[in-house]
Design a protein around this motif. Sequence first.
Motif, PDB file in Angstrom:
ATOM      1  N   CYS A 174      36.891  40.076  54.856  1.00 16.19           N
ATOM      2  CA  CYS A 174      36.438  39.001  53.967  1.00 16.19           C
ATOM      3  C   CYS A 174      37.188  37.704  54.245  1.00 16.19           C
ATOM      4  O   CYS A 174      38.398  37.731  54.458  1.00 16.19           O
ATOM      5  CB  CYS A 174      36.675  39.422  52.515  1.00 16.19           C
ATOM      6  N   ASN A 215      37.185  35.193  52.042  1.00 14.86           N
ATOM      7  CA  ASN A 215      37.564  34.564  50.784  1.00 14.86           C
ATOM      8  C   ASN A 215      39.022  34.875  50.456  1.00 14.86           C
ATOM      9  O   ASN A 215      39.642  35.709  51.115  1.00 14.86           O
ATOM     10  CB  ASN A 215      36.645  35.033  49.649  1.00 14.86           C
ATOM     11  N   CYS A 260      40.290  35.307  46.938  1.00 15.05           N
ATOM     12  CA  CYS A 260      40.411  35.460  45.486  1.00 15.05           C
ATOM     13  C   CYS A 260      41.848  35.884  45.180  1.00 15.05           C
ATOM     14  O   CYS A 260      42.381  36.813  45.802  1.00 15.05           O
ATOM     15  CB  CYS A 260      39.412  36.489  44.986  1.00 15.05           C
ATOM     16  N   PHE A 301      43.363  37.550  42.941  1.00 12.01           N
ATOM     17  CA  PHE A 301      43.706  38.884  42.418  1.00 12.01           C
ATOM     18  C   PHE A 301      43.463  39.973  43.463  1.00 12.01           C
ATOM     19  O   PHE A 301      43.757  41.141  43.221  1.00 12.01           O
ATOM     20  CB  PHE A 301      42.844  39.196  41.181  1.00 12.01           C
ATOM     21  N   CYS A 302      42.957  39.594  44.635  1.00 13.21           N
ATOM     22  CA  CYS A 302      42.435  40.603  45.563  1.00 13.21           C
ATOM     23  C   CYS A 302      43.290  40.758  46.819  1.00 13.21           C
ATOM     24  O   CYS A 302      43.724  39.788  47.419  1.00 13.21           O
ATOM     25  CB  CYS A 302      41.018  40.210  45.982  1.00 13.21           C
ATOM     26  N   VAL A 339      42.199  42.714  49.399  1.00 14.05           N
ATOM     27  CA  VAL A 339      41.314  43.152  50.496  1.00 14.05           C
ATOM     28  C   VAL A 339      41.463  42.318  51.768  1.00 14.05           C
ATOM     29  O   VAL A 339      41.624  42.879  52.857  1.00 14.05           O
ATOM     30  CB  VAL A 339      39.851  43.191  50.016  1.00 14.05           C
ATOM     31  N   PRO A 340      41.444  40.979  51.694  1.00 16.07           N
ATOM     32  CA  PRO A 340      41.559  40.208  52.943  1.00 16.07           C
ATOM     33  C   PRO A 340      42.827  40.534  53.730  1.00 16.07           C
ATOM     34  O   PRO A 340      42.803  40.583  54.972  1.00 16.07           O
ATOM     35  CB  PRO A 340      41.554  38.754  52.455  1.00 16.07           C
ATOM     36  N   GLN A 392      31.889  43.207  52.194  1.00 16.26           N
ATOM     37  CA  GLN A 392      32.686  42.680  51.087  1.00 16.26           C
ATOM     38  C   GLN A 392      31.985  41.488  50.458  1.00 16.26           C
ATOM     39  O   GLN A 392      32.080  41.250  49.270  1.00 16.26           O
ATOM     40  CB  GLN A 392      34.067  42.250  51.579  1.00 16.26           C
ATOM     41  N   HIS A 432      28.087  37.439  46.770  1.00 13.39           N
ATOM     42  CA  HIS A 432      29.094  36.542  46.186  1.00 13.39           C
ATOM     43  C   HIS A 432      28.386  35.285  45.702  1.00 13.39           C
ATOM     44  O   HIS A 432      27.685  34.634  46.483  1.00 13.39           O
ATOM     45  CB  HIS A 432      30.151  36.170  47.216  1.00 13.39           C
ATOM     46  N   ARG A 491      37.560  31.564  42.826  1.00 11.67           N
ATOM     47  CA  ARG A 491      36.251  32.177  43.066  1.00 11.67           C
ATOM     48  C   ARG A 491      35.246  31.158  43.589  1.00 11.67           C
ATOM     49  O   ARG A 491      34.125  31.528  43.940  1.00 11.67           O
ATOM     50  CB  ARG A 491      35.726  32.817  41.783  1.00 11.67           C
TER      51      ARG A 491
HETATM   52  S1  SF4 Z   1      37.263  39.894  45.534  1.00 17.29           S
HETATM   53 FE1  SF4 Z   1      35.704  40.225  47.094  1.00 17.29          FE
HETATM   54  S2  SF4 Z   1      35.208  38.162  47.789  1.00 17.29           S
HETATM   55 FE2  SF4 Z   1      37.179  38.012  46.765  1.00 17.29          FE
HETATM   56  S3  SF4 Z   1      38.705  38.254  48.401  1.00 17.29           S
HETATM   57 FE3  SF4 Z   1      38.323  40.285  47.484  1.00 17.29          FE
HETATM   58  S4  SF4 Z   1      36.761  41.210  48.785  1.00 17.29           S
HETATM   59 FE4  SF4 Z   1      36.743  39.006  49.188  1.00 17.29          FE
END
Ligand code: SF4
Length: 485
Positions: free
Chosen positions: A160, A162, A164, A166-167, A169-170, A204, A241, A280
């Motif tokens: 991803c 992005n 965000c 709180f995330c 994942v990236p 994602q 998204h 966001r």
């Molecule tokens: S919440 Fe979704 S869009 Fe935002 S950084 Fe995480 S994976 Fe990416």
Amino acid sequence: MTERSYHVITYGCQMNVHDSERISGLLEESGLVRASGEGPSAGADVVVFNTCAVRENADNRLYGNLGHMARIKEQHPGMQIAVGGCMAQKDRDLIVRKAPWVDVVFGTHNVGSLPTLLERARAEREAQVEIKEALETFPSNLPTRRDSAYAGWVSISVGCNNTCTFCIVPQLRGKETDRRPGDILAEIRMLVDEGVQEITLLGQNVNAYGVEFGDRRAFAKLLRACGEIDGLERVRFTSPHPKDFTDDVIAAMAETPNVMPSLHMPLQSGSDKVLKDMRRSYRSRRFLDILASVRESIPHAAITTDIIVGFPGETDEDFEDTLRVVEQARFSAAFTFQYSIRPGTPAGSMPNQVPKAVVQERYERLVKLVDEIAWAENRALVGQDVEVLFAEGEGRKDAATHRMSGRARDNRLVHVTVPEFPAQRPRPGDIGQVRVTYAAPHHLNSDEPIRGLRRTRGGDAWEALHAAPTGQVGVGLGMPTMRRD
Ligand code: SF4
């Protein structure tokens, strides 16, 4: 020599569920069979934890389960334990330091290395930790053991772009890598040839699909191309998204008959201030405008969402904004989460963390409102006919009332009264029309006879699978079925 067996334990999102199908495919291709025993390890010789790192308790849960597995391993000579997924990508060799009975740690970018690492750990009697910083092979090129005969996941991108706040994942899945449309369509055709009726396109942020090869309209084109595939009954996708959700996608959804009228669109918060702090890149007005455009083109669309309560700095007024947006959005369902600190994310070190009691109180109010609206939306469907794709193992199958469950085109869960005699019942994968006779907050019931039942190729595939001695589905290249926790 007896075949070695494996057991995969999956946590987290659909991406992980799909990755676990790859892990199973890899292990079966290297000669192992799926374990069928009891207990946390299912009696397996190789146990693989495919982990999630999204929430605070993810760490506690993994190390707790690894502790249980240590005692099982003491009783099972030659047993191997492997840890993969986002927690492995994050903690790396810390896992073998905290749990020295773990044999292999592999990351989100090198799932394909697992069989080799297991062999090396066995030969060298030493734990193997291998984490890559970038994707080695697009996962769809790996062998796959699908969980369903009539439904399949199809990855269109991983990672991803992005950020965000709180995330995590990236950091753990890297920047977005897009798969070529031709490869995706070839996999879908292969799945349909195998009897798959429904596919879910996975990414994602599916709306950003094509950014890597410079085509911002690639996702809408992909949806339309799915409409050209004979035998493909249903197309779904996750996750979109709001910041990248464009009118060409809405038009493609409305004008492509096999793209389902269901949209899972994460809102996260209804407060513009909180959305800014979450980074966001959209505001509540934009979000509601997208929903209005979707409903203008697809009036019967069911829209679901994700909402986080208690993000750092969230005030009572901010929370009231979230309730106001939920009122206007009329979601058919919502996944609601209490914010929890994810170490390593910007939000994790933000000031004004909201006290747990306040978060809990807000959470209960939100869930109450979401359920009231979902129930009202469901009640509006009583007396209407819906098309159901019957599923296995979903919802309630009470022998006493002879019910089967499945999903309507808008992805609502439907429990259907079926004939007493199994031979007269639909098979999982078959499709039929039913009249809604009752509505509950999270499902619909139909107690009237099924009409226009179609015995589909998906039902045939399911029947063939359950007639087959090993019940194996699609161990081969690029074939693809959740859970959200
Ligand atoms: S919440 Fe979704 S869009 Fe935002 S950084 Fe995480 S994976 Fe990416």
